[in-house]
Design a protein around this motif. Structure first.
Motif, PDB file in Angstrom:
ATOM      1  N   LEU A 104      60.643  70.072  47.669  1.00 38.43           N
ATOM      2  CA  LEU A 104      61.983  70.407  48.149  1.00 38.43           C
ATOM      3  C   LEU A 104      61.897  70.951  49.363  1.00 38.43           C
ATOM      4  O   LEU A 104      62.824  70.330  50.788  1.00 38.43           O
ATOM      5  N   LEU A 117      69.484  62.380  49.189  1.00 42.10           N
ATOM      6  CA  LEU A 117      68.091  62.688  48.631  1.00 42.10           C
ATOM      7  C   LEU A 117      68.825  62.852  46.871  1.00 42.10           C
ATOM      8  O   LEU A 117      69.683  63.643  46.395  1.00 42.10           O
ATOM      9  N   ALA A 161      65.015  57.716  39.429  1.00 41.48           N
ATOM     10  CA  ALA A 161      65.976  57.990  40.687  1.00 41.48           C
ATOM     11  C   ALA A 161      66.362  57.271  41.484  1.00 41.48           C
ATOM     12  O   ALA A 161      67.190  57.456  42.328  1.00 41.48           O
ATOM     13  N   ILE A 221      61.377  61.567  42.758  1.00 45.49           N
ATOM     14  CA  ILE A 221      63.070  61.843  44.249  1.00 45.49           C
ATOM     15  C   ILE A 221      62.769  60.325  44.567  1.00 45.49           C
ATOM     16  O   ILE A 221      61.336  59.404  44.441  1.00 45.49           O
ATOM     17  N   ILE A 265      67.637  63.278  42.367  1.00 48.44           N
ATOM     18  CA  ILE A 265      66.712  63.544  41.793  1.00 48.44           C
ATOM     19  C   ILE A 265      66.592  63.093  40.240  1.00 48.44           C
ATOM     20  O   ILE A 265      67.921  63.441  39.969  1.00 48.44           O
TER      21      ILE A 265
END
Length: 136
Positions: free
Chosen positions: A41, A5, A125, A16, A7
């Motif tokens: 999150l 992931l 992102a 994201i 950020i």
């Protein structure tokens, strides 16, 4: 294997992006209001298998930290308190916003569509994450 992931933290909005489970392809996931980032999150990291969280490290052209870095440091303290076992890594995010804007132009988005800051953050992102995957 779990997802990665990414950020792209901002004071108002946070972009994201996430990989597929094989960690081959980066895709934009969403943009959330930064005030809602931790609840987002918490929900995502408890429901998905995530191996690592990449957090953008904004720098000036000369390599000095950007003004938002102080806010990111506060976020990192909060994040590590809530997710103490989550592997994280900081990655240089210089020029991702400019690259994201150029991507919007290249993909044929109209001027009105290019003014969508949330889309810009999500693309930033994604670029951050894809650059990490390319280096890996």
């Amino acid at each position: 294997m779990g997802r990665i992931l990414a950020i792209d933290y901002g004071t108002k909005r946070t972009g994201i992006a996430v990989t597929d489970e094989l960690q081959l392809i980066a895709s934009g996931l969403t943009t959330v209001e930064t005030k809602d980032l931790m609840p987002f999150l918490n929900k995502y990291l408890t429901s998905e298998n995530v191996d690592m969280v990449l957090i953008g490290e904004p720098k000036q052209r000369d390599g000095t930290p950007s003004e938002v870095e102080a806010d990111i440091q506060k976020f990192l303290v909060q994040f590590s308190a809530v997710f103490p076992n989550q592997l994280t890594e900081r990655v240089d995010e210089r020029f991702t916003s400019k690259m994201a804007f150029q991507t919007m132009i290249d993909s044929g988005l109209k001027k009105k569509q290019r003014q969508n800051k949330a889309l810009l953050d999500e693309i930033s992102a994604t670029i951050l994450l894809q650059a990490y995957l390319n280096r890996k």
